[in-house]
Design a protein around this motif. Structure first.
Motif, mmCIF file in Angstrom:
data_model
loop_
_atom_site.group_PDB
_atom_site.id
_atom_site.type_symbol
_atom_site.label_atom_id
_atom_site.label_comp_id
_atom_site.label_asym_id
_atom_site.label_seq_id
_atom_site.Cartn_x
_atom_site.Cartn_y
_atom_site.Cartn_z
ATOM 1 N N LYS A 62 -21.272 59.381 86.867
ATOM 2 C CA LYS A 62 -20.177 59.438 87.377
ATOM 3 C C LYS A 62 -19.253 58.347 87.326
ATOM 4 C CE LYS A 62 -21.177 63.609 90.446
ATOM 5 N NZ LYS A 62 -22.608 63.335 90.379
ATOM 6 N N THR A 63 -19.798 57.040 86.947
ATOM 7 C CA THR A 63 -19.373 55.798 86.923
ATOM 8 C C THR A 63 -18.991 55.340 85.535
ATOM 9 O OG1 THR A 63 -21.468 54.308 86.664
ATOM 10 C CG2 THR A 63 -20.953 55.339 88.959
ATOM 11 N N VAL A 64 -18.173 54.178 85.819
ATOM 12 C CA VAL A 64 -17.617 53.646 84.485
ATOM 13 C C VAL A 64 -18.075 52.067 84.800
ATOM 14 C CG1 VAL A 64 -15.674 52.754 82.981
ATOM 15 C CG2 VAL A 64 -15.690 54.866 84.339
ATOM 16 N N ARG A 65 -18.834 51.385 83.807
ATOM 17 C CA ARG A 65 -19.100 49.906 84.021
ATOM 18 C C ARG A 65 -18.486 49.037 82.906
ATOM 19 N NH1 ARG A 65 -24.267 48.578 86.804
ATOM 20 N NH2 ARG A 65 -24.808 50.134 88.254
ATOM 21 N N ILE A 66 -18.229 47.809 83.680
ATOM 22 C CA ILE A 66 -17.505 46.814 82.750
ATOM 23 C C ILE A 66 -18.472 45.795 82.407
ATOM 24 C CG2 ILE A 66 -15.706 45.266 82.410
ATOM 25 C CD1 ILE A 66 -14.649 48.252 83.113
ATOM 26 N N TRP A 67 -18.676 45.615 81.220
ATOM 27 C CA TRP A 67 -19.650 44.685 80.697
ATOM 28 C C TRP A 67 -19.028 43.265 80.129
ATOM 29 C CZ3 TRP A 67 -24.654 46.117 81.976
ATOM 30 C CH2 TRP A 67 -24.814 47.429 82.150
ATOM 31 N N GLU A 68 -19.418 42.109 80.201
ATOM 32 C CA GLU A 68 -18.693 40.752 79.794
ATOM 33 C C GLU A 68 -19.703 40.017 79.229
ATOM 34 O OE1 GLU A 68 -15.173 39.460 82.219
ATOM 35 O OE2 GLU A 68 -16.387 37.423 81.872
ATOM 36 N N GLN A 69 -19.545 39.351 78.407
ATOM 37 C CA GLN A 69 -20.431 38.294 77.738
ATOM 38 C C GLN A 69 -20.054 36.888 78.222
ATOM 39 O OE1 GLN A 69 -20.046 37.527 73.294
ATOM 40 N NE2 GLN A 69 -21.917 37.332 73.029
ATOM 41 N N SER A 70 -21.014 36.230 78.728
ATOM 42 C CA SER A 70 -20.774 35.004 79.158
ATOM 43 C C SER A 70 -20.519 34.016 77.870
ATOM 44 C CB SER A 70 -22.176 34.640 80.229
ATOM 45 O OG SER A 70 -22.410 33.068 79.893
ATOM 46 N N PRO A 71 -19.664 33.110 77.973
ATOM 47 C CA PRO A 71 -19.372 32.177 76.977
ATOM 48 C C PRO A 71 -20.377 31.180 76.836
ATOM 49 C CG PRO A 71 -17.387 32.396 78.411
ATOM 50 C CD PRO A 71 -18.483 32.941 79.225
ATOM 51 N N SER A 72 -21.029 30.856 77.658
ATOM 52 C CA SER A 72 -21.907 29.710 77.836
ATOM 53 C C SER A 72 -23.343 30.211 77.114
ATOM 54 C CB SER A 72 -22.184 29.063 79.202
ATOM 55 O OG SER A 72 -22.457 29.898 80.015
#
Lengths: 350, 185
Positions: free
Chosen positions: A48-58
């Motif tokens: 029932k959830t949505v997750r937001i994933w982000e790439q670390s630039p470093s």
């Protein structure tokens, strides 16, 4: 690189855990194409959830930046970013569609679209971001107009499918809508004049070389003159249309069956995605990811497609979604019933 | 709920000879034990029995005692003086197990061609198998060819995992499935 000559490998870059149930779908933020913006994608799940994933630039490693919860009360079946990357729409079995806005790193639910009788299964923004299409188990496709102040107004309810509608997809440049269904067909919805009503102008069914079971997903090539569909009948099908004619305002140009890729899949094909440089990825219930490209031989009888690479046991369970990253070349994300998301890099072996 | 028999004249088949299991051996937690036809048959057989009770004879709770006996094959279909195996609703032969490929296929036979419960029966079978087998197992559940009026439609629905997932979020349906004893040992 010349894909056909090299020894290819789909290298696992990272496995993302966090969802507590099957991951149904994922969507790359289109703003990811800009070089100064970190790559971001959203995933949604039976939890029932949505997750937001982000790439670390470093470090280049991926982390979960946000969990969008306590809005949907049932499975979140699919998610889609607006073309600007500012809004995220999510479709749920709870019969609603939610619109989320990124406000200073926090995602707020700014609108809830109600109207479908039951499960909403898929949604898609048109190229300009002015329209949102949703579809579901009630056999209908809804077209919503995006109004100022995060208001959404239903323009039209499209009826024509005889069973639940699994997925909707807008053409990448024109306001032509495609819907695929449990009724084994793909329907094409078009409006002759800009303000007019959409109507079904074509049905790609078994009688027109179409699929013989549920059509789960479809995807366009970069030019928008070809589309690929995948099905429970274990095949992929490629379709083609004269879009130059359509773009010049010469009326509707029908989509014609070009070829069928059969004999490759052992179980239902749930997801298919065409990369900008022409690689078709498929995700299936046999836990494998396959890549196809247009073959250089066989031009005599029109284009044909060949299997480029097969990654067996890419996941421990069914693969529900495969999506190429729009920015970085040859980065693929996959979502599975095993609750994980994997990032893959297509690399040539030395 | 049901007045009169749905199927007054069922076809009766002979029972199959069954191999004996060595009950004296204590189960070894760490031993790799292939899941065989008979094991799945036992799970499903128990299920069918319970299903029939819950639909037709909710008050016949005492029958549940019988399920704990080892002779489940001989338990009578509440509608008939025959056992479920004799009615061939489900037989060991209708269960195909490929341990190497982690694959199970169950073919069940509704006792009447227009059995409106076929979808529900199939759905419950799928849920119980999902809960009893390791998650890597792939399964197909279908009604036996030629035994149901809307065979293709039932099969398609039973094997559409999105529909199954949505159905299992329906609290009423889930309750019904959950009410049956947990068959996972």
């Amino acid at each position: 690189m010349d894909l056909l000559d090299g020894n290819l490998e789909l290298k696992e870059v990272q496995k993302l855990q966090g969802h507590t149930d099957r991951v149904w779908s994922l969507a790359w933020n289109p703003a990811t194409t800009a070089t100064d913006v970190p790559a971001v994608f959203a995933s949604c799940s039976g939890d029932k959830t949505v997750r937001i994933w982000e790439q670390s630039p470093s470090t280049r490693s991926w982390d979960c930046k946000a969990v969008l919860e306590e809005t949907h009360t049932r499975t979140v079946r699919s998610c889609a970013w607006s073309p600007s990357g500012k809004l995220l729409a999510t479709a749920s079995f709870d019969a609603t569609t939610a619109i989320w806005e990124n406000v200073g790193g926090d995602f707020e639910c700014v609108s809830t679209l109600e109207g479908h009788e039951n499960e909403v299964k898929s949604l898609c923004w048109n190229a300009s971001g002015s329209l949102l299409a949703t579809c579901g188990r009630d056999k209908t496709v809804w077209i919503w107009e995006v109004m100022p102040g995060n208001e959404f107004e239903c323009l039209q309810v499209l009826q024509g499918h005889t069973q639940d509608v699994k997925m909707v997809q807008w053409h990448p440049t024109m306001d032509i809508l495609f819907s695929c269904s449990y009724d084994n067909t793909v329907k094409v919805w078009w409006s002759e004049d800009a303000d007019g009503d959409w109507s079904c102008v074509q049905t790609l069914g078994e009688s027109s070389n179409g699929h013989s079971s549920t059509v789960w997903s479809l995807s366009f090539n970069a030019k928008g003159d070809k589309l690929v569909t995948c099905s429970d009948d274990l095949t992929l099908k490629i379709w083609e249309a004269d879009i130059i004619r359509m773009q010049s305002g010469d009326g509707y140009a029908p989509w014609n069956h070009l070829c069928t890729l059969s004999g490759y899949h052992d179980r239902t094909v749930f997801s298919v995605h065409w990369s900008r440089d022409g690689i078709i990825a498929s995700g299936a219930a046999d836990d494998a990811i396959r890549l196809f490209v247009e073959s250089k031989d066989g031009l005599m009888n029109g284009p044909s497609y060949q299997l480029l690479f097969k990654k067996e046991k890419a996941h421990d369970m069914d693969i529900n979604s495969v999506q190429w990253c729009p920015g970085e070349k040859h980065l693929l994300a996959s979502a599975s019933d095993d609750g994980t998301i994997k990032l893959w890099e297509l690399a040539t072996l030395p | 709920m049901v007045s009169g028999l749905i199927n007054a004249n069922p076809v009766v088949y002979e029972k199959k000879e069954r191999r004996l299991r060595n009950l004296a051996t204590l189960p070894d937690e760490y031993a790799v034990e292939p899941i065989d036809q008979q094991e799945i048959f036992d799970i499903l057989f128990l299920l069918f029995f319970l299903l029939l009770i819950s639909f037709h004879y909710a008050s016949y709770c005492y029958l549940i005692f019988l399920t704990f006996l080892n002779h489940i094959r001989d338990i009578k279909d509440p509608e008939h003086p025959y056992s479920l195996e004799e009615l061939k609703v489900i037989t060991e032969d209708a269960i195909e197990v490929d341990h190497e490929r982690s694959y199970v296929r169950v073919t069940f036979t509704p006792t009447v061609e227009h059995c409106s419960m076929a979808t529900v029966i199939g759905l419950c079978l799928r849920v119980k198998l999902m809960r009893s087998l390791p998650s890597r197992y792939k399964m197909d559940i279908r009604v036996a060819p030629g035994t149901h009026a809307t065979e293709a439609a039932v099969n398609k629905q039973l094997n559409d995992k999105e529909r199954v997932a949505a159905a299992l979020e329906n609290p009423n349906l889930l309750d019904m499935v959950d009410e049956w004893p947990n068959l996972k040992h």
